[in-house]
Design an enzyme around this catalytic site. Structure first.
Site, PDB file in Angstrom:
ATOM      1  N   ASP A   1       0.832  -1.198   0.000  1.00 28.38           N
ATOM      2  CA  ASP A   1       0.000   0.000   0.000  1.00 28.38           C
ATOM      3  C   ASP A   1       0.871   1.254   0.000  1.00 28.38           C
ATOM      4  OD1 ASP A   1      -2.349   1.418   0.015  1.00 28.38           O
ATOM      5  OD2 ASP A   1      -2.591   1.352   2.198  1.00 28.38           O
TER       6      ASP A   1
ATOM      7  N   ASN B   1     -10.762  -2.686  -5.868  1.00 26.19           N
ATOM      8  CA  ASN B   1      -9.992  -1.682  -6.619  1.00 26.19           C
ATOM      9  C   ASN B   1     -10.646  -1.283  -7.944  1.00 26.19           C
ATOM     10  OD1 ASN B   1      -6.714  -2.900  -5.580  1.00 26.19           O
ATOM     11  ND2 ASN B   1      -8.025  -1.328  -4.670  1.00 26.19           N
TER      12      ASN B   1
END
Length: 243
Positions: A21, A69
């Site tokens: 991330d 996503n």
């Protein structure tokens, strides 16, 4: 600077899973578009994979793209899919030469045919390798994985291949995408966020976690080594109490 001491196999984690991330924030902090950060993050994967043998890491699972996503902008999603295709095409020979075995987990239904072909070819080309087992979670979500596994299990029950009375907590893992992998010993999330974001929900029930502030493009082999050493000092009891 002195090198980090080598983790001998058996002392450190055998299976490390990473939620990679912070790519977008890393890029934005430099005045660049988010995709610039994703490309930097992809380059970081190679360093981490190459560090695994010395650290005794036999299995590495990385979270590349989640089922959630798809909610990102069309430009970013298209850029990520292009990046995945380019990464696989570029890295196939190097991964094979290093003896890395690559697997993909996740639902491939929404992925384009060219990407699926590249994934299939990479898995087939590295299937005989016995080095690091690299698993790439692509269009993956833990809840989606459990739902798909439960559906397959229910189909086997309906077909008479499995009795309902025989279903227990040892049964479902055989239907998961990760059925041939051990559960992760250590799960790392970069970028300062302290959540697991639907990653390996079943498999990480007894994993150790490390939430670190480093953004993924800045993550290094030395930081991985530090986290592995910290893991080696933990007392893992799996719910039991030592006498």
């Amino acid at each position: 600077m002195p090198k980090d001491p080598v983790i001998l196999e058996g002392n450190g984690p055998r299976h490390v899973a990473i939620i990679m991330d912070g790519n977008g924030r890393w890029a934005q902090a430099r005045g660049r578009p988010r995709l610039f950060g994703h490309h930097a993050g992809a380059r970081r994967v190679r360093e981490v994979v190459e560090a695994c043998p010395e650290l005794g890491i036999k299995y590495l699972t990385i979270f590349a793209f989640s089922t959630e996503n798809w909610k990102r902008t069309q430009v970013e999603v298209a850029g990520l899919m292009s990046l995945f295709r380019r990464y696989i095409a570029k890295e196939t020979r190097a991964l094979d030469a290093r003896g890395v075995r690559v697997r993909f987990i996740g639902d491939r239904v929404r992925l384009d045919d060219k990407l699926i072909d590249l994934m299939d070819n990479l898995e087939a080309q590295t299937a005989g390798n016995d080095g690091v087992n690299l698993t790439i979670a692509l269009n993956y979500g833990g809840r989606d994985e459990v739902a798909r596994a439960t559906k397959r299990l229910a189909e086997d029950v309906a077909a008479g291949k499995l009795r309902p009375a025989d279903v227990d907590e040892q049964t479902l893992p055989r239907y998961l995408d990760t059925c041939v992998l051990p559960d992760p010993d250590l799960v790392i999330r970069t970028s300062g966020e302290a959540r697991i974001s639907n990653f390996l929900l079943w498999q990480s029930a007894y994993s150790e976690y490390e939430f670190i502030d480093t953004l993924w493009p800045d993550f290094s082999a030395s930081e991985l080594a530090r986290l592995c050493h910290a893991y080696g000092a933990r007392d893992r009891r799996f719910g039991a109490v030592k006498a």
